[in-house]
Design a protein around this motif. Structure first.
Motif, PDB file in Angstrom:
ATOM      1  N   CYS C 102       0.824  -1.218   0.000  1.00  0.00           N
ATOM      2  CA  CYS C 102       0.000   0.000   0.000  1.00  0.00           C
ATOM      3  C   CYS C 102       0.853   1.261   0.000  1.00  0.00           C
ATOM      4  CB  CYS C 102      -0.913   0.038   1.231  1.00  0.00           C
ATOM      5  SG  CYS C 102      -2.269  -1.133   1.159  1.00  0.00           S
ATOM      6  N   LEU C 105       1.355   3.415  -3.062  1.00  0.00           N
ATOM      7  CA  LEU C 105       0.123   3.989  -3.613  1.00  0.00           C
ATOM      8  C   LEU C 105      -0.406   5.097  -2.705  1.00  0.00           C
ATOM      9  CD1 LEU C 105      -1.657   0.768  -4.895  1.00  0.00           C
ATOM     10  CD2 LEU C 105      -0.207   2.370  -6.140  1.00  0.00           C
ATOM     11  N   GLU C 106      -0.188   4.934  -1.391  1.00  0.00           N
ATOM     12  CA  GLU C 106      -0.589   6.003  -0.464  1.00  0.00           C
ATOM     13  C   GLU C 106       0.180   7.281  -0.775  1.00  0.00           C
ATOM     14  OE1 GLU C 106       0.086   4.368   3.415  1.00  0.00           O
ATOM     15  OE2 GLU C 106      -1.490   2.864   3.167  1.00  0.00           O
ATOM     16  N   LYS C 112      -8.721   5.238  -0.938  1.00  0.00           N
ATOM     17  CA  LYS C 112      -8.564   3.961  -0.242  1.00  0.00           C
ATOM     18  C   LYS C 112      -9.031   2.763  -1.050  1.00  0.00           C
ATOM     19  CE  LYS C 112      -7.548   4.678   4.420  1.00  0.00           C
ATOM     20  NZ  LYS C 112      -8.017   5.941   5.017  1.00  0.00           N
ATOM     21  N   ILE C 115      -6.667   1.953  -3.848  1.00  0.00           N
ATOM     22  CA  ILE C 115      -5.453   1.310  -3.334  1.00  0.00           C
ATOM     23  C   ILE C 115      -5.729  -0.148  -3.052  1.00  0.00           C
ATOM     24  CG2 ILE C 115      -3.852   1.224  -1.374  1.00  0.00           C
ATOM     25  CD1 ILE C 115      -4.033   4.244  -1.179  1.00  0.00           C
ATOM     26  N   LYS C 155       2.949  -0.089  -8.311  1.00  0.00           N
ATOM     27  CA  LYS C 155       3.032   1.323  -8.684  1.00  0.00           C
ATOM     28  C   LYS C 155       2.876   1.526 -10.192  1.00  0.00           C
ATOM     29  CE  LYS C 155       5.115   4.470  -6.625  1.00  0.00           C
ATOM     30  NZ  LYS C 155       4.661   5.746  -6.025  1.00  0.00           N
TER      31      LYS C 155
END
Lengths: 287, 282, 356
Positions: C102, C105-106, C112, C115, C155
């Motif tokens: 995660c 991507l965060e 959310k 992701i 990613k």
């Protein structure tokens, strides 16, 4: 020296015997005193009682205990806030220079504790360097009474234990795999977010180790409050000192000592747990 | 934007290098400021003390000229000389005993097949136990036994934490000690005893000396435990105890000189200890 | 290969020096879209420094790095649409597998749900779903390697950089993962640039590869091109097994060495080294071309390699013969070797000093 079963125990025996005789037994003995009554003339009356522990919880003494805890906690927080940036800066210095920087950061720690505390008496005195400098900058009022204040005690404690906190934090920071920080950057986090999401969480074991150390040593300290607090700031250490050397109430002093030991063990345990929770990083770093 | 990039590349290496240099400087700056401040905080009080020890008036108020008179005054102070002698006696004996016991303990702990948690705790405890607690415990113990306290009880007490520090220094060396060289020595026909003196001991020697120097420094500087286990009277007073009684109620110029000497001695011992530790890593 | 396609990644006369040490010395390479590209060389050849410059951890001392025509060299690592799979994997030890995935991507500040969807999807394709809540220390080497790959792949980088990705795995797992990586690259449709010192690995996986030595690019091409037509003696020796015979080319285009005369084309007269692969030397009856005796025989399963001592070279020549059937050879046998000049390389200059 070959690996047989009895040789190691034989080698360890003298040291173990020494520690058992002159550390374990005395500690247990003094602990046992906490359960007896104080004699009329200051001796020990061998009658079982829990009164000494009750007195530790007495508001008068509980207040001193809490006050010591507050001073120790403040000291710990300030020491960490100063030590972290310093340890971080050392860990970022060129590899060749790190041991030298670290050595000089820790060197004062190994010099005499009394002298280091005394140095602050010289600085904070009414006739001391700081007041002198203020005057030379044109300050004309009464000299500031910097010495014999809580701030002086905290400054002295921070000063004395700072090197150890730097060392503890540095040792976790330097063991971190630098590729972890690079991975964070590579995945899109800037330097600030990398610090807060990767570096800081992974260095918490060092922060905890250094923090517990400072807290334990500060709360049990009696030299610094005596010298920089001028005896006006009673801390647990002073209280223990008084019971043994002036009030001659050994059982109560023993109970106070026991309370200190329990505090220490609890904190060490919490720290060990915290370190175990974040344990992945040490193994990762060695890989 | 593209124009800028083009010019930069035309200019080639020097521009790129200079840009990188400036970036590196900006990146290193906060770290240097932090280190400067922290080292200032750590060393300023000590520096002031050392300077004052050479101040003729001895007072922190004003510089009245360079003088070594406070050092001469020390030499004429029999209390201080007596305390210094006591300190030396305590430190030497405590170091001797703790170096032997600590080294043996380290060897015992590192050659065990299985790590013993009890042993680990026992060897670790002297380093973390609040010194006031150990001090009152030993005072209680010695008076319960009805012992007359003096230098001998201080020595016995100092060995407790000294040996823990020696042990941890020697163990650190043993952790990356290649035990196959011991086996190799046995394989080549040397007895266990010969192997120890010809192989193990020489390899460990620098760390043993480093541990001993550390123990010596700790002993010279230790105050609280000595204070509690010295017994009554002035005969077994040590240097830190003497210093404490001198600074208890204020600043004395003689202490500045004494402090400078004591710090100089510990710093030298530590520099040697550090140097030995470094040598052995190579 | 496909000269029409514009390169996705263009390395343009990039150089890097650390003080007086030159790590990369004016390297230019074009990496094409969807290609599996290998940077190959012995340790210290500058391949890792080059990769770190692509990722943004080192700034080139000179030259440019273009991604889809845009110069990315001034960008910090977090702003580059390339991702790196680290040699040590660099998994965050305080995060679970899912949290590791995660993380990247965060940083893009995706919502959310998005992701979650992308992480779940990537975990499914990389076979990690069952390990989602484990910490890295609870994973085996192979599993860690997959997490590191998944963390970069999630990613969706334009180019995925891999630094010795299989270095920490044992031989069996490594061979399995080589094919696995190749498959994932195909499925993801992402350009891979891999750094390795293992020539076999590069031969198996790469569409094209670049061979580096002492910071310089020696040769760039497909595995076949490099194996069949190595640019110099070092490349010839580094990729696969090669026999070298030092000698000279005469005015009438004959390569001469002790006990050997071979007609060659397109060769300039002068000292030269003949390079022949073991499979391009045939064993003939005594009396033919180069005479020698067998010094050693190594059994390799499918075939045998004969080490033949000849007057032409100080080291025995390696000759590959089938293990099954045919002649039974013995150490000490005298035999004669037939070298096919059309399948050999001739390096001018000769002598051991000419290359590695």
């Amino acid at each position: 020296m070959s690996f047989n079963a009895t040789r190691p125990n034989l080698l360890a025996a003298p040291g173990v015997a020494w520690l058992a005789t002159f550390m374990v037994v005395p500690c247990l003995l003094v602990l046992s005193y906490a359960f007896f009554q104080r004699g009329v003339w200051g001796g020990i009356e061998y009658t079982f009682t829990l009164e000494n522990f009750a007195r530790v919880a007495d508001p008068l003494y509980a207040k001193i205990f809490l006050n010591s805890a507050r001073i120790a906690l403040t000291t710990t927080a300030i020491a960490i806030l100063i030590a972290y940036p310093a340890a971080y800066a050392i860990s970022r210095a060129p590899r060749m220079r790190q041991p030298i920087l670290l050595f000089f950061a820790v060197l004062p720690f190994w010099s005499n504790y009394l002298i280091r505390t005394y140095a602050w008496m010289v600085l904070l005195n009414r006739e001391g360097l700081i007041n002198n400098m203020l005057r030379s900058f044109g300050y004309t009022g009464e000299p500031l009474s910097l010495l014999y204040t809580e701030a002086a005690v905290i400054t002295g404690l921070v000063y004395n234990y700072l090197p150890f906190v730097i060392l503890a934090i540095y040792s976790t920071l330097s063991r971190l795999n630098p590729e972890l920080m690079e991975a964070s950057r590579d995945l899109g986090a800037g330097p600030v977010r990398t610090f807060f999401r990767v570096t800081l969480p992974l260095s918490l074991p060092g922060v905890a180790a250094g923090g517990v150390f400072v807290f334990v040593l500060s709360i049990g300290n009696f030299v610094t409050p005596a010298l920089l607090g001028g005896g006006r700031f009673q801390m647990v250490g002073n209280l223990v000192y008084d019971q043994f050397l002036t009030a001659n109430d050994w059982p109560f002093g023993a109970a106070l000592g026991a309370a200190l030991i329990v505090t220490m063990i609890v904190l060490l345990f919490v720290q060990a747990r915290a370190t175990a929770r974040a344990s992945g990083e040490s193994r990762e770093a060695q890989a | 934007m593209t124009g800028d990039t083009a010019t930069a590349t035309v200019a080639g290496t020097p521009v790129a290098a200079r840009a990188a240099g400036a970036g590196a400087f900006r990146r290193k700056l906060p770290g240097r400021v932090v280190l400067l401040l922290v080292f200032g905080f750590l060393y300023l009080p000590i520096a002031v003390l050392v300077m004052l020890s050479f101040n003729d008036s001895g007072l922190p108020t004003a510089w009245s000229g360079f003088s070594t008179r406070w050092y001469s005054a020390l030499l004429g102070n029999s209390d201080i000389l007596h305390a210094a002698w006591n300190t030396l006696v305590v430190a030497i004996f405590a170091t001797l005993v703790s170096t032997i016991l600590g080294t043996l303990l380290a060897l015992g702990m590192e050659t065990r097949r299985r790590k013993s948690n009890g042993l680990e705790a026992l060897a670790f405890a002297p380093m973390v136990i609040p010194d006031i607690v150990l001090a009152v415990a030993l005072l209680t113990f010695f008076s319960r036994l009805g012992l007359t306290m003096g230098l001998h009880t201080i020595i016995v007490s100092h060995v407790v934490f000294d040996l823990a520090f020696v042990c941890s220094v020697v163990r650190a060396r043993l952790k990356n000690f290649d035990f196959s060289i011991v086996e190799a020595s046995r394989d080549l026909g040397a007895s266990g005893w010969t192997t120890f003196w010809r192989v193990t001991f020489p390899v460990l020697l620098p760390s043993i000396v480093a541990g001993a120097l550390l123990a010596f420094t700790l002993s010279v500087d230790e105050f609280i435990i000595a204070f509690f286990t010295a017994g009554a009277g002035r005969s077994s007073i040590t240097l830190p105890m003497q210093i404490y009684s001198m600074i208890r109620f204020g600043i004395t110029p003689e202490v500045n000189a004494l402090a400078t000497i004591v710090m100089g001695v510990s710093a030298t011992a530590l520099l040697i200890s550090q140097w030995l530790n470094k040598e052995q890593v190579r | 290969m496909n000269a029409e396609t514009s390169p996705i990644l263009r390395i343009e006369s990039v150089a890097k020096n650390f003080g007086p040490v030159v790590a990369v010395d004016g390297v230019s390479i074009d990496v094409l879209e969807n290609e599996f590209f290998a940077l190959l060389g012995p340790s210290g050849c500058g391949k890792t420094t080059l990769l770190r410059m692509l990722a943004g951890f080192e700034t080139p001392s000179a030259g440019r790095i273009l991604l889809e025509g845009r110069d990315i060299s001034p960008l910090p690592p977090e702003k580059r649409p390339l991702n790196l799979m680290f040699q040590s994997y660099a998994l965050f030890p305080h995060m679970t597998v899912r949290q590791n995935l995660c993380y990247g991507l965060e940083m893009e500040r995706l919502d959310k749900a998005e992701i979650r969807r992308r992480v779940d999807e990537t975990m499914a394709t990389t076979d990690l779903t069952q390990f989602a809540d484990r910490k890295p220390e609870q994973l085996s080497g192979g599993q860690k390697q997959r997490v590191a790959l998944a963390r970069a792949l999630v990613k969706r980088p334009k180019v995925l950089l891999l630094d010795e990705p299989l270095g920490a795995l044992d031989k069996k797992l490594r061979e399995k993962m080589q094919l696995e990586l190749k498959r994932m690259q195909n499925e993801a449709g992402i350009t891979f640039v891999i750094v390795t010192h293992d020539q076999e690995e590069a031969l198996v996986m790469a569409d094209r590869m670049a061979i580096l030595k002492d910071g310089r690019l020696l040769q760039c091409g497909s595995p076949e091109e490099i194996y069949e037509a190595p640019a110099d003696r070092f490349v010839a020796n580094f990729i696969g097994v090669m026999n070298f015979i030092d000698g000279r080319v005469t005015e009438d285009r004959v390569f001469e060495a002790e006990g050997l005369r071979l007609a060659v084309v397109n060769a300039r007269p002068g000292p030269a080294t003949l390079a022949a692969r073991p499979e391009n030397i045939a064993v003939g009856a005594p009396g033919e071309r180069l005479a020698g005796t067998i010094a050693d025989i190594a059994y390799h399963g499918l075939d045998r390699v004969l080490h033949v001592k000849t007057p032409a070279a100080p080291v025995p020549l390696q000759v590959r013969v089938p293990a099954q059937g045919g002649t039974a050879y013995q150490v000490g046998d005298a035999l004669s070797l037939k070298i096919d000049p059309a399948r050999c390389r001739l390096f001018a200059g000769g002598g051991a000093g000419a290359g590695g």
